[in-house]
Design an enzyme around this catalytic site. Sequence first.
Site, PDB file in Angstrom:
ATOM      1  N   TYR A 158       0.881  -1.164   0.000  1.00 62.12           N
ATOM      2  CA  TYR A 158       0.000   0.000   0.000  1.00 62.12           C
ATOM      3  C   TYR A 158       0.920   1.216   0.000  1.00 62.12           C
ATOM      4  O   TYR A 158       1.370   1.677   1.046  1.00 62.12           O
ATOM      5  CB  TYR A 158      -0.905  -0.009   1.232  1.00 62.12           C
ATOM      6  CG  TYR A 158      -1.719  -1.284   1.353  1.00 62.12           C
ATOM      7  CD1 TYR A 158      -2.977  -1.389   0.768  1.00 62.12           C
ATOM      8  CD2 TYR A 158      -1.215  -2.389   2.049  1.00 62.12           C
ATOM      9  CE1 TYR A 158      -3.720  -2.562   0.882  1.00 62.12           C
ATOM     10  CE2 TYR A 158      -1.949  -3.558   2.166  1.00 62.12           C
ATOM     11  CZ  TYR A 158      -3.196  -3.637   1.580  1.00 62.12           C
ATOM     12  OH  TYR A 158      -3.926  -4.799   1.672  1.00 62.12           O
ATOM     13  N   LYS A 215      25.186  -9.935  -8.341  1.00 61.70           N
ATOM     14  CA  LYS A 215      24.736 -10.765  -7.231  1.00 61.70           C
ATOM     15  C   LYS A 215      24.122 -12.033  -7.809  1.00 61.70           C
ATOM     16  O   LYS A 215      23.160 -11.969  -8.578  1.00 61.70           O
ATOM     17  CB  LYS A 215      23.716  -9.995  -6.384  1.00 61.70           C
ATOM     18  CG  LYS A 215      24.293  -8.745  -5.742  1.00 61.70           C
ATOM     19  CD  LYS A 215      23.254  -7.946  -4.969  1.00 61.70           C
ATOM     20  CE  LYS A 215      22.381  -7.111  -5.870  1.00 61.70           C
ATOM     21  NZ  LYS A 215      21.480  -6.203  -5.109  1.00 61.70           N
ATOM     22  N   GLY A 250      23.096 -14.905  -5.966  1.00 56.75           N
ATOM     23  CA  GLY A 250      22.359 -15.726  -5.024  1.00 56.75           C
ATOM     24  C   GLY A 250      23.209 -16.833  -4.438  1.00 56.75           C
ATOM     25  O   GLY A 250      24.313 -16.602  -3.939  1.00 56.75           O
ATOM     26  N   GLY A 262      26.898 -17.102  -5.210  1.00 58.59           N
ATOM     27  CA  GLY A 262      27.831 -16.092  -4.746  1.00 58.59           C
ATOM     28  C   GLY A 262      27.721 -14.794  -5.518  1.00 58.59           C
ATOM     29  O   GLY A 262      26.624 -14.296  -5.782  1.00 58.59           O
ATOM     30  N   ASP A 267      20.203  -6.188  -0.355  1.00 60.81           N
ATOM     31  CA  ASP A 267      20.557  -4.914   0.283  1.00 60.81           C
ATOM     32  C   ASP A 267      21.634  -5.120   1.347  1.00 60.81           C
ATOM     33  O   ASP A 267      22.516  -4.273   1.519  1.00 60.81           O
ATOM     34  CB  ASP A 267      19.313  -4.277   0.900  1.00 60.81           C
ATOM     35  CG  ASP A 267      18.238  -4.004  -0.132  1.00 60.81           C
ATOM     36  OD1 ASP A 267      18.583  -3.525  -1.226  1.00 60.81           O
ATOM     37  OD2 ASP A 267      17.062  -4.285   0.143  1.00 60.81           O
TER      38      ASP A 267
END
Length: 319
Positions: free
Chosen positions: A111, A231, A233, A236, A263
């Site tokens: 929202y 990146k 996952g 690596g 992040d």
Amino acid sequence: MNPAPPHPELVTLGEVMGVAAATTPGPLATGAALRLGWAGAEATVAVGVSRLGRSAAWTGRVGEDAMGAMVLAGLRAEGVDVSGARTDPAAPTGLMLRERRTADRLRVTYYRAGLAGSRLAPEDLDEARMAGARILHVTGITPALSPTARAAVEHAVAVARAAGVIVSFDVNHRERLWSRAEAAEVLARLLPYADIVFAGPEEAALFVPADEPERMARALTGLGPAQAVLKLGADGALAVADGALHVQPAVRVTAVDPVGAGDAFVSGYLAAVLDGSPVPERLRLAALCGAFAVSVPGDWEGLPRSAELGLLAAQDISR
């Protein structure tokens, strides 16, 4: 104790929302238990950098409401400077509703349209603070929120670039907010301003042909950034920096919640930049921070402090 720097070392801007997260798996129903918190990609990076001993500031808008007060108090408690944040009397703070529909499947409802975070505008920015920072960090989420938020990000990177400040750009594409075509058109304008770009392979493919990760990273550096960090996952990460390739395996942990891992990774990399560390050490710290994040429920709650890094630093590395 070293005195605080006159300007925060890292400055970032974006949206922070309240989060109402189900505490147990199953569909939401009357009487379901919810945990109240807050989340935002750029704010998570600021918290991560702060926990690692560097100074960080976040700029954005929240509503003049209890949720907004909670967000600002939470960021202050993490050592993040929010003196440049603005409370908006005309719109409430956004909200994220997080449902754990099954034990391993999250369902998220936002929202946010027209609410306080999306009303960020160029006039909210402190140009002197940005020009005095060492790093400005932006993401591809904020430009998707509204025309004024987009203008704020574009103005911020222009100010930082003109002042010689390192510009960090995490593509962070959100398909719920806009199409790939629109994202590619808008975010491509930010790439020439960036010194460091972070992306996953699908995000990198917004700008360069899909290929194996090293070639995509090298292609990204051809668009302006001196460093491109992909990146990957569970596989690596890798970075191409000033033409050199650096590879970082993932840290083995038991994953509990993947939200916020990207992040967290960025926060570790940028904290290491501020420490003056070479690229391999930046990637190593980034991988450790990502591993801490996925090991704990929540967006930023699992981010490590410097003294805790040894808890995972000796872990086996997956190859």
